[in-house]
Design a protein around this motif. Structure first.
Motif, PDB file in Angstrom:
ATOM      1  N   ASP A  22      38.068 -12.341 -11.562  1.00 34.97           N
ATOM      2  CA  ASP A  22      37.317 -13.385 -10.860  1.00 34.97           C
ATOM      3  C   ASP A  22      37.682 -13.407  -9.379  1.00 34.97           C
ATOM      4  OD1 ASP A  22      36.172 -14.081 -13.262  1.00 34.97           O
ATOM      5  OD2 ASP A  22      37.494 -15.799 -13.598  1.00 34.97           O
ATOM      6  N   VAL A  23      38.977 -13.305  -9.106  1.00 32.09           N
ATOM      7  CA  VAL A  23      39.443 -13.291  -7.722  1.00 32.09           C
ATOM      8  C   VAL A  23      38.912 -12.046  -7.023  1.00 32.09           C
ATOM      9  CG1 VAL A  23      41.481 -13.129  -6.245  1.00 32.09           C
ATOM     10  CG2 VAL A  23      41.489 -14.649  -8.231  1.00 32.09           C
ATOM     11  N   SER A  24      38.988 -10.936  -7.699  1.00 33.62           N
ATOM     12  CA  SER A  24      38.545  -9.667  -7.127  1.00 33.62           C
ATOM     13  C   SER A  24      37.064  -9.714  -6.765  1.00 33.62           C
ATOM     14  CB  SER A  24      38.813  -8.529  -8.101  1.00 33.62           C
ATOM     15  OG  SER A  24      38.401  -7.302  -7.581  1.00 33.62           O
ATOM     16  N   LEU A  25      36.268 -10.353  -7.610  1.00 35.45           N
ATOM     17  CA  LEU A  25      34.827 -10.428  -7.359  1.00 35.45           C
ATOM     18  C   LEU A  25      34.507 -11.216  -6.098  1.00 35.45           C
ATOM     19  CD1 LEU A  25      33.442 -10.984 -10.972  1.00 35.45           C
ATOM     20  CD2 LEU A  25      33.293  -8.918  -9.571  1.00 35.45           C
ATOM     21  N   LYS A  26      35.400 -12.114  -5.702  1.00 34.21           N
ATOM     22  CA  LYS A  26      35.165 -12.912  -4.502  1.00 34.21           C
ATOM     23  C   LYS A  26      35.883 -12.341  -3.284  1.00 34.21           C
ATOM     24  CE  LYS A  26      34.517 -17.164  -7.073  1.00 34.21           C
ATOM     25  NZ  LYS A  26      35.020 -18.490  -7.365  1.00 34.21           N
ATOM     26  N   VAL A  27      37.123 -11.918  -3.476  1.00 34.37           N
ATOM     27  CA  VAL A  27      37.960 -11.508  -2.351  1.00 34.37           C
ATOM     28  C   VAL A  27      37.578 -10.135  -1.817  1.00 34.37           C
ATOM     29  CG1 VAL A  27      40.326 -10.912  -1.696  1.00 34.37           C
ATOM     30  CG2 VAL A  27      39.881 -12.964  -3.039  1.00 34.37           C
ATOM     31  N   VAL A  28      37.392  -9.176  -2.695  1.00 34.86           N
ATOM     32  CA  VAL A  28      37.141  -7.802  -2.244  1.00 34.86           C
ATOM     33  C   VAL A  28      35.864  -7.712  -1.402  1.00 34.86           C
ATOM     34  CG1 VAL A  28      36.720  -5.430  -2.974  1.00 34.86           C
ATOM     35  CG2 VAL A  28      38.512  -6.772  -4.083  1.00 34.86           C
ATOM     36  N   PRO A  29      34.734  -8.275  -1.842  1.00 31.72           N
ATOM     37  CA  PRO A  29      33.547  -8.210  -0.979  1.00 31.72           C
ATOM     38  C   PRO A  29      33.743  -8.923   0.362  1.00 31.72           C
ATOM     39  CG  PRO A  29      32.913  -8.786  -3.207  1.00 31.72           C
ATOM     40  CD  PRO A  29      34.406  -8.838  -3.152  1.00 31.72           C
ATOM     41  N   ALA A  30      34.480 -10.024   0.362  1.00 27.50           N
ATOM     42  CA  ALA A  30      34.734 -10.741   1.613  1.00 27.50           C
ATOM     43  C   ALA A  30      35.560  -9.889   2.570  1.00 27.50           C
ATOM     44  CB  ALA A  30      35.439 -12.064   1.329  1.00 27.50           C
ATOM     45  N   LEU A  31      36.575  -9.228   2.047  1.00 27.01           N
ATOM     46  CA  LEU A  31      37.399  -8.360   2.892  1.00 27.01           C
ATOM     47  C   LEU A  31      36.611  -7.155   3.383  1.00 27.01           C
ATOM     48  CD1 LEU A  31      40.802  -8.496   0.991  1.00 27.01           C
ATOM     49  CD2 LEU A  31      40.276  -9.472   3.229  1.00 27.01           C
ATOM     50  N   LEU A  59      39.727  -0.706   4.009  1.00 21.72           N
ATOM     51  CA  LEU A  59      39.151  -1.920   3.428  1.00 21.72           C
ATOM     52  C   LEU A  59      37.633  -1.837   3.327  1.00 21.72           C
ATOM     53  CD1 LEU A  59      41.230  -4.787   5.063  1.00 21.72           C
ATOM     54  CD2 LEU A  59      41.199  -4.131   2.661  1.00 21.72           C
ATOM     55  N   ARG A  60      37.011  -1.127   4.238  1.00 20.50           N
ATOM     56  CA  ARG A  60      35.549  -0.988   4.192  1.00 20.50           C
ATOM     57  C   ARG A  60      35.104  -0.303   2.911  1.00 20.50           C
ATOM     58  NH1 ARG A  60      33.592   1.933   9.402  1.00 20.50           N
ATOM     59  NH2 ARG A  60      31.578   1.613   8.424  1.00 20.50           N
ATOM     60  N   GLU A  61      35.982   0.495   2.313  1.00 17.44           N
ATOM     61  CA  GLU A  61      35.638   1.245   1.107  1.00 17.44           C
ATOM     62  C   GLU A  61      36.290   0.675  -0.155  1.00 17.44           C
ATOM     63  OE1 GLU A  61      36.806   5.201   2.044  1.00 17.44           O
ATOM     64  OE2 GLU A  61      35.544   5.292   3.820  1.00 17.44           O
ATOM     65  N   ALA A  62      36.989  -0.441  -0.033  1.00 16.76           N
ATOM     66  CA  ALA A  62      37.710  -1.014  -1.172  1.00 16.76           C
ATOM     67  C   ALA A  62      36.754  -1.417  -2.289  1.00 16.76           C
ATOM     68  CB  ALA A  62      38.526  -2.223  -0.727  1.00 16.76           C
ATOM     69  N   ASP A  67      42.717  -1.281  -4.418  1.00 17.09           N
ATOM     70  CA  ASP A  67      42.341  -0.624  -3.163  1.00 17.09           C
ATOM     71  C   ASP A  67      42.740  -1.477  -1.955  1.00 17.09           C
ATOM     72  OD1 ASP A  67      41.225   1.473  -4.604  1.00 17.09           O
ATOM     73  OD2 ASP A  67      39.174   0.722  -4.415  1.00 17.09           O
ATOM     74  N   VAL A  68      42.567  -2.792  -2.073  1.00 16.95           N
ATOM     75  CA  VAL A  68      42.929  -3.699  -0.990  1.00 16.95           C
ATOM     76  C   VAL A  68      44.426  -3.617  -0.720  1.00 16.95           C
ATOM     77  CG1 VAL A  68      43.112  -6.133  -0.322  1.00 16.95           C
ATOM     78  CG2 VAL A  68      40.998  -5.271  -1.349  1.00 16.95           C
ATOM     79  N   LEU A  69      45.216  -3.690  -1.783  1.00 15.89           N
ATOM     80  CA  LEU A  69      46.667  -3.607  -1.622  1.00 15.89           C
ATOM     81  C   LEU A  69      47.078  -2.275  -1.021  1.00 15.89           C
ATOM     82  CD1 LEU A  69      47.847  -5.297  -4.937  1.00 15.89           C
ATOM     83  CD2 LEU A  69      47.877  -6.249  -2.624  1.00 15.89           C
ATOM     84  N   ARG A  70      46.451  -1.218  -1.460  1.00 15.18           N
ATOM     85  CA  ARG A  70      46.758   0.113  -0.934  1.00 15.18           C
ATOM     86  C   ARG A  70      46.422   0.186   0.561  1.00 15.18           C
ATOM     87  NH1 ARG A  70      43.586   2.887  -4.120  1.00 15.18           N
ATOM     88  NH2 ARG A  70      44.997   2.625  -5.850  1.00 15.18           N
ATOM     89  N   ALA A  71      45.328  -0.433   0.963  1.00 16.44           N
ATOM     90  CA  ALA A  71      44.919  -0.417   2.369  1.00 16.44           C
ATOM     91  C   ALA A  71      45.885  -1.211   3.243  1.00 16.44           C
ATOM     92  CB  ALA A  71      43.508  -0.980   2.508  1.00 16.44           C
ATOM     93  N   LEU A  72      46.419  -2.305   2.710  1.00 14.24           N
ATOM     94  CA  LEU A  72      47.278  -3.178   3.502  1.00 14.24           C
ATOM     95  C   LEU A  72      48.752  -2.798   3.463  1.00 14.24           C
ATOM     96  CD1 LEU A  72      45.663  -6.609   2.608  1.00 14.24           C
ATOM     97  CD2 LEU A  72      45.267  -5.197   4.626  1.00 14.24           C
ATOM     98  N   ARG A  73      49.134  -1.960   2.539  1.00 12.53           N
ATOM     99  CA  ARG A  73      50.548  -1.594   2.376  1.00 12.53           C
ATOM    100  C   ARG A  73      51.183  -1.022   3.649  1.00 12.53           C
ATOM    101  NH1 ARG A  73      50.362   0.871  -2.616  1.00 12.53           N
ATOM    102  NH2 ARG A  73      50.474  -1.199  -3.487  1.00 12.53           N
ATOM    103  N   PRO A  74      50.536  -0.103   4.383  1.00  8.83           N
ATOM    104  CA  PRO A  74      51.186   0.422   5.603  1.00  8.83           C
ATOM    105  C   PRO A  74      51.456  -0.654   6.646  1.00  8.83           C
ATOM    106  CG  PRO A  74      49.356   1.830   4.950  1.00  8.83           C
ATOM    107  CD  PRO A  74      49.300   0.602   4.086  1.00  8.83           C
ATOM    108  N   ILE A  75      50.603  -1.653   6.736  1.00  5.10           N
ATOM    109  CA  ILE A  75      50.814  -2.730   7.696  1.00  5.10           C
ATOM    110  C   ILE A  75      52.022  -3.566   7.271  1.00  5.10           C
ATOM    111  CG2 ILE A  75      49.841  -4.830   8.687  1.00  5.10           C
ATOM    112  CD1 ILE A  75      47.090  -3.554   8.280  1.00  5.10           C
TER     113      ILE A  75
END
Length: 84
Positions: A22-31, A59-62, A67-75
């Motif tokens: 449920d969270v993923s359905l809202k958060v991922v498209p927003a990001l 994040l554009r391809e998450a 995928d989101v966590l993987r994108a943010l991990r280097p930061i």
């Protein structure tokens, strides 16, 4: 005879936490939308940190939270830059 005390009142069960899907359905498209605004073809934003460029491009391809966590991990690993 001793009086028998009634059992303690049961507390209401806690509200169920939202499922990860449920969270993923809202958060991922927003990001993805935010990343598109920052790094999309119509963006006028200039990012001076290569890690941010990579993160927003990823994040554009998450597709999911993984995928989101993987994108943010280097930061996260790099932490904030020290300013002089």
């Amino acid at each position: 005879p001793l009086p028998i005390a009634p059992p303690p009142a049961a507390e209401a069960p806690p509200a169920p936490a939202p499922a990860a899907s449920d969270v993923s359905l809202k958060v991922v498209p927003a990001l993805r939308k935010i990343a598109e605004l920052v790094r999309g073809p119509k963006s006028k934003t200039i990012l001076l940190d290569a890690r941010l460029v990579e993160a927003f491009d990823s994040l554009r391809e998450a597709e999911d939270l993984e995928d989101v966590l993987r994108a943010l991990r280097p930061i996260r690993k790099a932490g904030p830059k020290a300013t002089s």
